[in-house]
Structures are given as C-alpha cells and as structure tokens.
Design an enzyme around this catalytic site. Structure first.
Site, PDB file in Angstrom:
ATOM      1  N   SER A 298      42.689  67.165 -17.173  1.00  0.00           N
ATOM      2  CA  SER A 298      44.086  67.238 -16.711  1.00  0.00           C
ATOM      3  C   SER A 298      44.997  68.154 -17.534  1.00  0.00           C
ATOM      4  CB  SER A 298      44.679  65.830 -16.705  1.00  0.00           C
ATOM      5  OG  SER A 298      44.842  65.366 -18.042  1.00  0.00           O
TER       6      SER A 298
ATOM      7  N   TYR B 103      43.171  75.011 -14.333  1.00  0.00           N
ATOM      8  CA  TYR B 103      43.386  73.602 -13.966  1.00  0.00           C
ATOM      9  C   TYR B 103      43.911  73.490 -12.540  1.00  0.00           C
ATOM     10  CZ  TYR B 103      46.012  69.257 -13.363  1.00  0.00           C
ATOM     11  OH  TYR B 103      46.522  68.094 -12.845  1.00  0.00           O
TER      12      TYR B 103
ATOM     13  N   TYR C  44      57.030  76.129 -26.171  1.00  0.00           N
ATOM     14  CA  TYR C  44      56.439  77.394 -25.728  1.00  0.00           C
ATOM     15  C   TYR C  44      57.532  78.339 -25.203  1.00  0.00           C
ATOM     16  CZ  TYR C  44      51.973  74.753 -25.471  1.00  0.00           C
ATOM     17  OH  TYR C  44      50.871  73.980 -25.729  1.00  0.00           O
TER      18      TYR C  44
ATOM     19  N   ARG D 261      60.463  71.335 -15.501  1.00  0.00           N
ATOM     20  CA  ARG D 261      59.518  70.383 -14.935  1.00  0.00           C
ATOM     21  C   ARG D 261      60.332  69.266 -14.280  1.00  0.00           C
ATOM     22  NH1 ARG D 261      56.954  74.173 -15.606  1.00  0.00           N
ATOM     23  NH2 ARG D 261      54.907  74.466 -16.565  1.00  0.00           N
TER      24      ARG D 261
ATOM     25  N   ALA E  32      39.826  63.351 -13.745  1.00  0.00           N
ATOM     26  CA  ALA E  32      39.973  64.807 -13.806  1.00  0.00           C
ATOM     27  C   ALA E  32      40.112  65.239 -15.251  1.00  0.00           C
ATOM     28  CB  ALA E  32      41.225  65.248 -13.029  1.00  0.00           C
TER      29      ALA E  32
ATOM     30  N   GLY F  59      50.313  82.686 -18.462  1.00  0.00           N
ATOM     31  CA  GLY F  59      50.532  82.396 -17.034  1.00  0.00           C
ATOM     32  C   GLY F  59      51.476  81.224 -16.796  1.00  0.00           C
TER      33      GLY F  59
ATOM     34  N   SER G 119      41.462  74.416  -9.899  1.00  0.00           N
ATOM     35  CA  SER G 119      40.421  73.398  -9.658  1.00  0.00           C
ATOM     36  C   SER G 119      40.985  72.243  -8.831  1.00  0.00           C
ATOM     37  CB  SER G 119      39.832  72.892 -10.984  1.00  0.00           C
ATOM     38  OG  SER G 119      40.771  72.119 -11.701  1.00  0.00           O
ATOM     39  N   LYS G 120      42.231  71.865  -9.068  1.00  0.00           N
ATOM     40  CA  LYS G 120      42.831  70.773  -8.285  1.00  0.00           C
ATOM     41  C   LYS G 120      43.047  71.219  -6.833  1.00  0.00           C
ATOM     42  CE  LYS G 120      44.104  67.219  -9.557  1.00  0.00           C
ATOM     43  NZ  LYS G 120      43.400  65.906  -9.676  1.00  0.00           N
TER      44      LYS G 120
ATOM     45  N   THR H 145      36.067  60.281 -21.460  1.00  0.00           N
ATOM     46  CA  THR H 145      36.146  61.558 -22.181  1.00  0.00           C
ATOM     47  C   THR H 145      37.153  61.369 -23.312  1.00  0.00           C
ATOM     48  OG1 THR H 145      38.032  62.381 -20.914  1.00  0.00           O
ATOM     49  CG2 THR H 145      35.827  62.787 -19.988  1.00  0.00           C
TER      50      THR H 145
ATOM     51  N   THR I 297      48.277  67.244  -7.508  1.00  0.00           N
ATOM     52  CA  THR I 297      49.413  67.597  -8.361  1.00  0.00           C
ATOM     53  C   THR I 297      50.295  68.659  -7.702  1.00  0.00           C
ATOM     54  OG1 THR I 297      49.977  68.738 -10.424  1.00  0.00           O
ATOM     55  CG2 THR I 297      47.804  69.184  -9.541  1.00  0.00           C
ATOM     56  N   ASP I 298      51.560  68.693  -8.095  1.00  0.00           N
ATOM     57  CA  ASP I 298      52.462  69.733  -7.576  1.00  0.00           C
ATOM     58  C   ASP I 298      52.044  71.130  -8.050  1.00  0.00           C
ATOM     59  OD1 ASP I 298      53.222  69.505 -10.249  1.00  0.00           O
ATOM     60  OD2 ASP I 298      55.349  69.175  -9.834  1.00  0.00           O
ATOM     61  N   GLU I 299      51.191  71.178  -9.096  1.00  0.00           N
ATOM     62  CA  GLU I 299      50.797  72.490  -9.632  1.00  0.00           C
ATOM     63  C   GLU I 299      49.980  73.307  -8.636  1.00  0.00           C
ATOM     64  OE1 GLU I 299      49.537  72.801 -13.677  1.00  0.00           O
ATOM     65  OE2 GLU I 299      50.799  71.150 -14.304  1.00  0.00           O
TER      66      GLU I 299
END
Ligand code: NAD
Ligand code: TDX
Length: 338
Positions: A84, A152, A209, A216, A82, A277, A155-156, A35, A124-126
């Site tokens: 990502s 994202y 942002y 993080r 994925a 979010g 979905s993970k 991709t 992932t930790d997310e």
C-alpha cells in the site's frame, strides 16, 4: 454470514474487523500474509471473539487461497490485502504487481470456482491520477478516467480492471470502492500522519516532500469501514463507489496541525526532496454513495486528528515496537540522504 477479510491485520483491514464484530452478527475470517505492514497486535481485541478467526496466508498463492475457500466457504470476500505504500512502489514495483494484481486475480478465480455472494475490492482514489492545484472546482467522480502516476496506483487500477472484467465475463458479483486518504488508529508509521506524530513525539525532524503544497482528502478510517459495510450489504453488483468526506488539506497544513496539538514548534519541519511523480491533489466527489446508499462521514477532520494523536500517545508500545525493528533500515534508506 461468513466474511473473509483479506489484509485484515493491516491498518484499514483491522479497523474493519472491529467494525464488523461490533456492528454485525457475521463471522469474520481474517486472511493475511503478515508482511511488514501486517501485525497481529492490531487484532488483539478480536482474538478471543468466537466470531473471529485468523488464518495466515498469501492472496497470490493459488493453492492456499483455494484451500481457504474450500474449507471456509465465505459468503462475502472483502479484499484489503495489498502493498500500500507509494514510496516503496517507486523503489521496487515488482511485489506490488504480484500482490495487488496477481493476488486479486487469484481471489477472483477462487470466487469463480467456489461461488460467493459478493466480492468487494477495496481500491483507492489514486487510480484517477491527480488534479491540478489551481482547479479547486474539479473532483474525481466514478466516471473520471483511470490515469495512474505510481507503480502502486497502476497496480491498483489494474486490479480494478480485472474485477470489472470478471464481473462482466463470469458474472462474479463484484463491487469496487475508491476511497481517499485514511487516518486513525493502527496506521503504519511509514505514512504521512503517523510518521509526523511519532517523529514530533521523538523530537525528530518532520520530512515534508517538496513544498508541502500537495493536497490530500482525509477520511477517518471508521467512516471508510462504515461505507464498505454499506456497499457489501446494499451496494449494486458491478458498481464503483467513491468514498470521501471533502476534507482537503495541504500536507503542510496537516503537519502544522499535528505540531500544534502536540505543543511542538514548527522548526521541526524540514523540506526534503520531492517524491518522484508526486500527485498534486486528490479530491473525491462522494455524491453517488451519499444519494444511493445514504452514507455520510461522521468524524470531522479536527476531531479525528485529535483522536488519532491521542491514540498514538496512548499506544506508545505499539509503535515503539514497530520503529525499533526493520523500520530503522527503511527509514535510513528512504530519508537518510533525502
Ligand atoms: P496496510 O499496508 O496497512 O495493510 C495491508 C495488509 O495486507 C497487511 O496486513 C499485509 O500483511 C497484508 N498483505 C500484504 N500482502 C499480502 C498478501 N500477498 N496476501 C495476504 N495479505 C497481504 O494497508 P492499508 O492502508 O490498510 O490499506 C488497505 C487497502 O486499502 C489497500 O488495498 C489499499 O490500497 C486501500 N486503500 C488505502 C488507503 C489509505 O489511505 N491507507 C486509502 C484508500 C484505499
Ligand atoms: O514523509 C513523508 N513526507 C511527505 O511529505 C511522507 C510519508 C509523505 N509525504 C507526503 C506525500 C503525500 O503527498 O504526504 C502525502 C501523503 O503521503 P502518504 O501517507 O504516503 O499517502 P499517499 O501517497 O497519499 O497514499 C495514501 O492514500 C491512498 C495511501 O498510502 C495509499 O495506500 C492510498 O491508496
């Protein structure tokens, strides 16, 4: 043994291919759709290795995946493939559902049909959502509830639940790892650290942002690869392992560190509209993988970030090719009116 590395032409996957070629005797097959985030140049030091093979293919294409398993009969499958990037998932969630959820389920079906010694899901930790900024005593453990914020991460998390369901229902020998934010060579320029390094080098504004106070927990990519290697060889089937090195930084701290290393002024920083979010803080408790498997991270953030900046300085060709293509349209769309 034969290891299929899906998504091995991306950031962490390509680092994992190199890690395995260097530290094991195993045969490595990279299966990647190429991709926008997949790049054969990431694998150029592997292509002449007789233990390495690249196959272009999509994890959400059942026929292709079954053919892969039939002909290559892997012992181990490590699924990095994925979509990502959180910002892209906010713009257009559907592809995230197809690749991250359906793709994972097709890989699991292939494991069920053909049999493997291990399926490892790189999560992932997310999936744990976020922690408040005013509670530095809180960390994500493997027992923390799943509580997602973006398409994202949803979905993970869905993929993780499928892996656990297949493990219980069909006895697929699966493991899951949930790692914090990675950084290092071959990191695609849409993500915070490479984006800021490249913009600073081009004397472009650095778009932070919101207030830049979000936290993080950064891990050098090679430490993540070493952890996955341990899990696929010594980890217990059915288990989840959190991976992180207690390197919490605010985004603003990270950006200022990069500017300092490059000798650039902080006037390049520009505060822009916050991510929808936006998760406040991620922080991993890595006690389980440390005590059960003996993993410890080797690279401290101060050293890793210098190594990373050096890599981008030495590999200008790599990122100049990327940012001169379709990436320009992406950048204009995401940052043009922000
Ligand atoms: P990346 O976007 O750099 O690479 C993803 C790779 O997957 C690309 O090579 C891409 O071509 C390939 N791919 C995408 N869709 C595919 C499909 N349908 N079939 C086959 N290949 C496909 O991502 P990354 O940052 O290297 O992340 C790798 C994995 O690690 C992801 O599963 C991600 O969720 C997870 N993860 C990433 C981080 C991080 O900080 N980057 C942290 C924790 C976990
Ligand atoms: O231009 C930016 N400005 C900015 O302030 C970008 C791209 C990001 N940010 C902020 C948002 C986040 O708080 O920086 C932080 C890091 O952002 P990303 O690099 O997009 O990473 P994050 O959203 O934390 O997700 C990453 O870590 C977990 C990976 O992209 C995921 O694949 C992984 O699962």
């Amino acid at each position: 043994m034969k290891i299929i590395v899906t998504g091995g032409a991306g950031f962490i996957g390509s680092n994992f291919v190199y890690y395995e070629l260097k530290n094991s005797e195993d045969e490595i097959i990279c299966y990647d759709k190429l991709t926008y985030a997949g790049n054969l140049e990431n694998l150029k030091y592997a292509e002449d290795n007789p233990r390495f093979k690249f196959i272009c293919g999509d994890i959400s294409n059942r026929d292709e995946v079954y053919r892969l398993f039939e002909f290559d009969a892997p012992d181990i499958v490590v699924n990095f493939a994925a979509e990502s990037h959180v910002d892209r998932s906010i713009e257009d969630p559907e592809l995230f559902l197809r690749t991250n959820i359906i793709g994972t389920s097709i890989l699991l079906d292939a494991c069920k049909k053909y049999g493997v010694k291990r399926f490892h899901q790189v999560s992932t930790d997310e999936v744990y959502g976020d922690l408040p900024l005013d509670r530095p005593d809180l960390f994500f453990t493997e027992k923390t509830n799943l509580h997602t914020s973006s398409p994202y991460s949803a979905s993970k998390a869905s993929a993780d639940l499928l892996v656990q369901a297949y493990q219980r229902t069909y006895q697929i020998p699966a493991t899951i790892s949930r790692c914090s934010n990675n950084y290092g060579p071959y990191h695609f320029p849409e993500k915070l650290i490479p984006l800021m390094i490249i913009n600073a080098l081009n004397n472009k504004k650095l778009p932070v942002y919101g207030t830049g106070e979000n936290v993080r927990d950064w891990l050098y990519v090679e430490d993540h690869c070493a952890a996955i290697d341990l899990i696929i060889r010594k980890g217990k089937v059915g288990e989840v392992y959190n991976i992180g090195g207690h390197n919490e930084k605010t985004n603003l701290e990270v950006v200022k560190t990069i500017l300092k290393i490059l000798g650039k002024g902080e006037d390049l920083i520009e505060f822009v509209t916050d991510r929808k979010g936006h998760d406040q803080r991620y922080a991993i408790d890595p006690t389980k993988i440390k005590t059960e498997l003996g993993w410890t991270p080797k690279t401290k953030f101060d050293d890793g970030i210098k190594k990373t900046v050096d890599w981008y300085l030495e590999n200008k060709n790599w990122w100049e090719k990327i940012i001169s293509g379709e990436y320009q349209n992406y950048y204009a769309k995401m940052y043009g009116n922000r």
